[in-house]
Design a protein around this motif. Structure first.
Motif, short mmCIF file in Angstrom:
data_model
loop_
_atom_site.label_atom_id
_atom_site.label_comp_id
_atom_site.label_asym_id
_atom_site.label_seq_id
_atom_site.Cartn_x
_atom_site.Cartn_y
_atom_site.Cartn_z
N GLY A 1 0.70 -1.01 0.10
CA GLY A 1 -0.11 -0.19 -0.04
C GLY A 1 0.72 1.11 0.09
N ALA A 2 2.21 1.11 0.17
CA ALA A 2 2.93 2.40 -0.10
C ALA A 2 3.14 2.96 -1.43
CB ALA A 2 4.39 1.97 0.53
N ARG A 3 3.15 4.34 -1.40
CA ARG A 3 3.85 4.99 -2.70
C ARG A 3 5.20 4.54 -2.82
NH1 ARG A 3 2.89 11.06 -1.58
NH2 ARG A 3 3.89 10.13 0.49
N VAL A 4 5.46 4.37 -4.02
CA VAL A 4 6.94 3.78 -4.23
C VAL A 4 7.53 4.36 -5.26
CG1 VAL A 4 8.36 1.91 -4.56
CG2 VAL A 4 6.42 1.54 -3.02
N MET A 5 8.83 5.05 -5.23
CA MET A 5 9.45 5.22 -6.38
C MET A 5 10.95 4.40 -6.31
SD MET A 5 9.03 9.57 -6.51
CE MET A 5 9.81 9.70 -8.21
N LEU A 6 11.17 4.23 -7.84
CA LEU A 6 12.32 3.21 -7.95
C LEU A 6 13.27 4.12 -8.81
CD1 LEU A 6 12.25 -0.58 -8.89
CD2 LEU A 6 14.03 0.92 -9.37
N PHE A 7 14.37 4.26 -8.59
CA PHE A 7 15.38 4.98 -9.14
C PHE A 7 16.62 3.94 -9.55
CE2 PHE A 7 13.48 7.80 -6.09
CZ PHE A 7 13.22 9.22 -6.90
N GLU A 8 16.94 4.30 -10.86
CA GLU A 8 17.94 3.51 -11.46
C GLU A 8 18.74 4.44 -12.44
OE1 GLU A 8 19.02 0.45 -11.73
OE2 GLU A 8 20.58 1.26 -13.38
N ARG A 9 20.21 4.01 -12.09
CA ARG A 9 21.24 5.06 -13.01
C ARG A 9 21.16 4.74 -14.52
NH1 ARG A 9 26.75 4.44 -10.00
NH2 ARG A 9 27.50 5.51 -11.65
N ASN A 10 20.77 3.36 -14.85
CA ASN A 10 20.93 3.50 -16.08
C ASN A 10 19.48 3.72 -16.88
OD1 ASN A 10 23.43 2.06 -16.34
ND2 ASN A 10 22.74 0.09 -15.79
N SER A 11 19.37 3.61 -18.06
CA SER A 11 18.19 3.79 -18.61
C SER A 11 17.22 2.92 -18.74
CB SER A 11 18.56 4.18 -20.03
OG SER A 11 19.47 5.27 -20.22
N GLY A 12 17.53 1.84 -17.97
CA GLY A 12 16.39 0.93 -17.74
C GLY A 12 16.67 -0.28 -16.61
N SER A 13 15.88 -1.03 -16.54
CA SER A 13 15.96 -2.17 -15.55
C SER A 13 17.25 -3.06 -15.57
CB SER A 13 14.74 -2.88 -15.07
OG SER A 13 14.56 -3.82 -16.19
N GLY A 14 17.62 -3.80 -14.82
CA GLY A 14 18.75 -4.82 -15.04
C GLY A 14 19.65 -4.96 -13.95
N GLY A 15 20.53 -4.01 -13.89
CA GLY A 15 21.71 -4.34 -12.71
C GLY A 15 22.25 -5.61 -13.35
N VAL B 1 4.42 1.33 -9.21
CA VAL B 1 5.58 1.78 -8.87
C VAL B 1 6.03 2.94 -9.88
CG1 VAL B 1 8.06 1.37 -8.72
CG2 VAL B 1 6.42 -0.22 -7.57
N GLU B 2 6.47 4.05 -9.50
CA GLU B 2 6.97 4.97 -10.24
C GLU B 2 8.49 5.02 -10.55
OE1 GLU B 2 7.14 10.10 -10.40
OE2 GLU B 2 5.70 9.06 -8.99
N ILE B 3 8.83 4.77 -11.72
CA ILE B 3 10.23 4.33 -12.09
C ILE B 3 10.93 5.60 -12.74
CG2 ILE B 3 11.69 3.02 -13.63
CD1 ILE B 3 9.20 0.70 -13.27
N VAL B 4 11.99 5.85 -12.28
CA VAL B 4 12.84 7.16 -12.53
C VAL B 4 14.17 6.50 -13.25
CG1 VAL B 4 13.85 9.39 -12.19
CG2 VAL B 4 11.58 8.74 -11.09
N THR B 5 14.48 6.55 -14.32
CA THR B 5 15.81 6.12 -14.83
C THR B 5 16.93 7.26 -15.13
OG1 THR B 5 14.97 6.15 -16.99
CG2 THR B 5 14.66 4.10 -15.98
N ASP B 6 17.94 6.90 -15.54
CA ASP B 6 18.91 7.80 -15.50
C ASP B 6 19.19 8.85 -14.31
OD1 ASP B 6 19.69 7.25 -18.30
OD2 ASP B 6 17.72 7.75 -18.70
N ALA B 7 19.02 8.14 -13.08
CA ALA B 7 19.02 8.80 -12.08
C ALA B 7 19.99 8.17 -10.89
CB ALA B 7 17.42 8.75 -11.21
N ARG B 8 20.95 8.96 -10.60
CA ARG B 8 22.16 8.35 -9.81
C ARG B 8 21.96 8.95 -8.21
NH1 ARG B 8 27.43 10.33 -9.54
NH2 ARG B 8 27.07 11.79 -11.00
N ALA B 9 21.88 8.19 -7.45
CA ALA B 9 21.84 8.52 -5.97
C ALA B 9 23.45 9.02 -5.74
CB ALA B 9 21.65 7.23 -5.05
N VAL B 10 23.41 10.11 -5.12
CA VAL B 10 24.56 10.77 -4.50
C VAL B 10 24.61 11.02 -3.14
CG1 VAL B 10 25.18 11.71 -7.07
CG2 VAL B 10 23.50 12.95 -5.40
N ALA B 11 23.67 11.07 -2.42
CA ALA B 11 23.67 11.34 -0.94
C ALA B 11 22.22 10.76 -0.31
CB ALA B 11 23.87 12.77 -0.73
#
Lengths: 483, 483
Positions: B44-58, B192-202
């Motif tokens: 039931g949570a709102r979820v955002m998923l951030f990925e530094r590449n342009s798509g899923s995978g890792g 889930v809201e997916i944001v790509t090309d997004a790199r965690a910096v802090a």
């Protein structure tokens, strides 16, 4: 109010009143802390030195008081060794293996002779003579011994060998205690204020800067303001089973931690301020298998009857590699020309005997053709003065062919394998605690076994490297903190 | 204003405006992040998923899509294996060796069948059949393979063996990509809201609590508020040479890191918030030496001509032990009945051949009586169906006595030894990032290879353990964060 914790610096703005004020606060009164205090005070800073025990010592006082020094000392020259700065640096890097801090190796090598002169100026006595042979610590008050793997393959082919273990003049084992006594006297002479029975429980931070520490004294938290900086010199984490489980679990293969109150608190404090703990899996270990000395000519095999090391290497390197072997034990093979009763404290037992190596093999319940084949091969080449497998050389290389024969069992749990940890805070050559990005944490310094220093790699440790590191980089940390 | 840094949480009170607001922010879109997002959204949570590449995978998408599951799955039963929760737990602990997290092993074993059902419910297809033999990944779309050392000594004597590698139905290698595709679809379905090309910096911290993260998006710092928590699922540090040098320098013995953007940033962020990084020296490695399959019947020796492992163990355990051997290479010995051309990508070369093992030995420039003696001993016992040294068993145990003979050279640098890191954040079984005192860091969770989990020990790794860990503990982290 913020909780007092090893894991989080206490905010300076929450300090109601400072119980002590000084320029440099040193935490830990082993050799590293003493040297830091001496140099900080010598540079004109007010210095307080806190020690959780009732007096100086730390793990340094449990040691042999042996310092790894080279580059051409008086004792080396008198014994006919032409050691050089380059050879010393090369050996230190080999000894650091994959964990070597090359900048520390180079700087120490370049300044080793100055450091030796400094130690003498503090009053550390050196008889100046050389004692040849395989000795863990001198049996008398000799100065210079082989304390590493310098003369053994592969090291001897990569760095010109010389003996470099410089031992304080002191009859027999245990020179660490008088060494620390001398350093303590030096600190006292320079006006260092010493507070014992004082345990560090937190650092104090003001913004980005470490400005003091919280000390537990008489069951009270006491706030120490250190205007110029705090020097952590609180030892490794060999006495902290929880830390060993997380960072260095292979130490549980062996049973005899050696240390003082080395509970990792110095490392925890440094990390709490943003410091970086590196090579935390590394540890030194040794079993006194070269005692009595004829045993140094023995051959090690694992439970598969295979040799695994050039036994001419430093006893600690041999022991560390032994502990890598499968099955929880290794065997030291001797013949009647070399066997003597091992010392009781080594807790090694006779696992097999026989008039032939085949009989020993059978007594050890090894498959026929394993240990006996290993020894036939070894002896055939030893008679030719060669060890084609591991490069062992004379005079250590001798055939073991005079029966009856014996296999001593070195069980990793039952026998005496002393050990201590080598991983710790990453520091600059000036003792600054570096954060994970490589930037110094303002106001925080460290030295000794709460850092990763010259003795960085368990398989390369040589006696005297830790005290070399403690004293030399302890001095530098003290000077930098006072600057 | 505080600097934006991986090494220090950004103070919430300095955030001028939040660019995104959500309940749970997941960082990294491999299998761990996807599973965390699915379960958090499902709760039931709102979820955002951030990925530094342009798509899923890792790194998950680079894998075989194989998950280590047991305790009696349909595929195991259909193939006649009576696996149990207890046997699975026991094997997981053996595989974790000195680094095993027993609570994670026990919980995973207890819930493995439920987890398998959940994977199927997400739409992961399993053909359900068993493919016997030594295979790295199925050559077709089979489900169940032996993916570890279960049937090999010493493991088989300590935990009842069963095959447990469950592979997504997918023709040939590379099932990781379709596995992540299915998980991605599940995350999208749940909003889930997916944001790509997004790199965690802090990370962003409010008092003691992690309340968000700073993401680098379109070359701007974007502030993400996560009311319930942040889940780190950003992978290991195999692509970060600086971190490897400090924490895992033995990886420099080998040359082929395998990973995606595994730069350790997830670990750094966790540590910046007070998290504890453990077992950082551990790494998986393998060389595809069992290809072609007859090579699995080969014998490994080190440069001293000694065997060092039961070659019936998992290819990664054999390879990891190989990399421990001195001299930078090992040899795989084969006879004419078993030699086939190795695959080009393995980059193994023929180092010696001969009509007898003595000739091979000479070509390898080994001393006479080393390799030849090893093989004479091995063959004599193999003919009796025994391996007294390492407990190798039939059908892998066969005499190699049909000349001509060949020695393949597996050079640690020149041959293909892929590797990735296993050390990472210490987490609870619920994915809470634990500080160095063992207390959860409020608002911070982690899963996958930025944690130390089921695959904790390089010498015990088995295929599918990392994806088992990523999916199972990723789900738990997501649920806990959403709670």
């Amino acid at each position: 109010m913020t909780e007092i914790s090893l894991h989080r610096p206490f905010p300076a703005h929450e300090v109601a009143a400072w119980d002590y004020e000084t320029d440099v606060a040193v935490i830990g009164f082993g050799a590293a802390g003493a040297c830091a205090a001496i140099e900080a005070a010598g540079a004109g800073a007010r210095v307080m030195l806190f020690e959780r025990n009732s007096g100086s010592g730390g793990a340094s006082a449990l040691s042999g008081g042996e310092i790894y020094i080279g580059g051409g000392t008086d004792a080396q020259k008198a014994a006919g060794f032409d050691d050089t700065t380059e050879a010393l640096a090369a050996y230190l890097k080999l000894a650091g293996g994959p964990c070597a801090d090359e900048a520390k190796c180079d700087l120490y090598a370049a300044e080793a002779l100055d450091h030796y002169a400094w130690l003498k100026a503090q009053g550390v006595p050196y008889r100046g003579n050389y004692m040849p042979g395989k000795v863990i610590e001198p049996t008398d008050d000799s100065t210079l011994i082989w304390s590493g793997s310098e003369a053994a393959a592969p090291f001897c082919d990569l760095a010109t060998p010389a003996p470099r273990g410089h031992v304080i003049q002191h009859m027999g084992w245990g020179g660490g205690r008088p060494l620390v006594d001398i350093l303590e006297a030096g600190a006292r002479e320079r006006g260092v204020e010493i507070v014992t029975d004082a345990r560090a429980v937190a650092l104090v931070r003001d913004g980005e800067r470490i400005v003091g520490a919280v000390m537990r004294i008489d069951n009270q938290n006491r706030f120490v303001r250190a205007a110029k900086g705090v020097v952590l010199a609180a030892g490794g984490f060999v006495m902290n089973e929880g830390m060993r489980r997380k960072y260095c679990p292979d130490t549980f293969r062996i049973a005899d931690p050696i240390g003082d109150k080395d509970d990792g608190s110095g490392i925890e404090l440094g990390v709490s301020a943003g410091g970086d703990a590196i090579h935390m899996d590394q540890f030194f270990t040794t079993c006194p298998w070269t005692m009595p000395e004829p045993h140094a000519k023995g051959v090690f095999v694992n439970i598969a009857g295979q040799r695994f090391i050039n036994e001419d290497c430093y006893h600690g390197r041999v022991s560390r590699t032994a502990v890598d072997q499968p099955g929880g034990k290794v065997y030291l093979l001797l013949d009647s020309a070399h066997f003597e009763q091992p010392p009781e404290f080594a807790r090694v037992s006779i696992a097999g005997t026989g008039d032939t190596w085949e009989e020993v093999e059978a007594e050890l319940e090894m498959p026929a053709g394993t240990l006996a084949a290993t020894m036939a091969f070894y002896n055939a080449h030893a008679r030719e003065g060669r060890d084609p497998l591991y490069g062992k050389r004379t005079p250590i290389l001798v055939p073991l062919d005079q029966g009856p024969f014996v296999a001593l069992e070195l069980d990793f749990q039952a026998s005496y394998f002393s050990f201590f940890t080598l991983g710790g805070l990453k520091t600059s050559v000036d003792g600054e605690v570096l954060d994970r990005g490589g930037t110094p944490v303002p106001g925080l310094y460290a030295a000794g076994r709460c850092t990763s220093g010259l003795p960085a790699w368990g398989h390369g440790y040589s006696s005297g490297m830790s005290l070399a590191d403690c004293t030399f980089f302890g001095r530098r940390a003290g000077r930098k903190a006072a600057a």
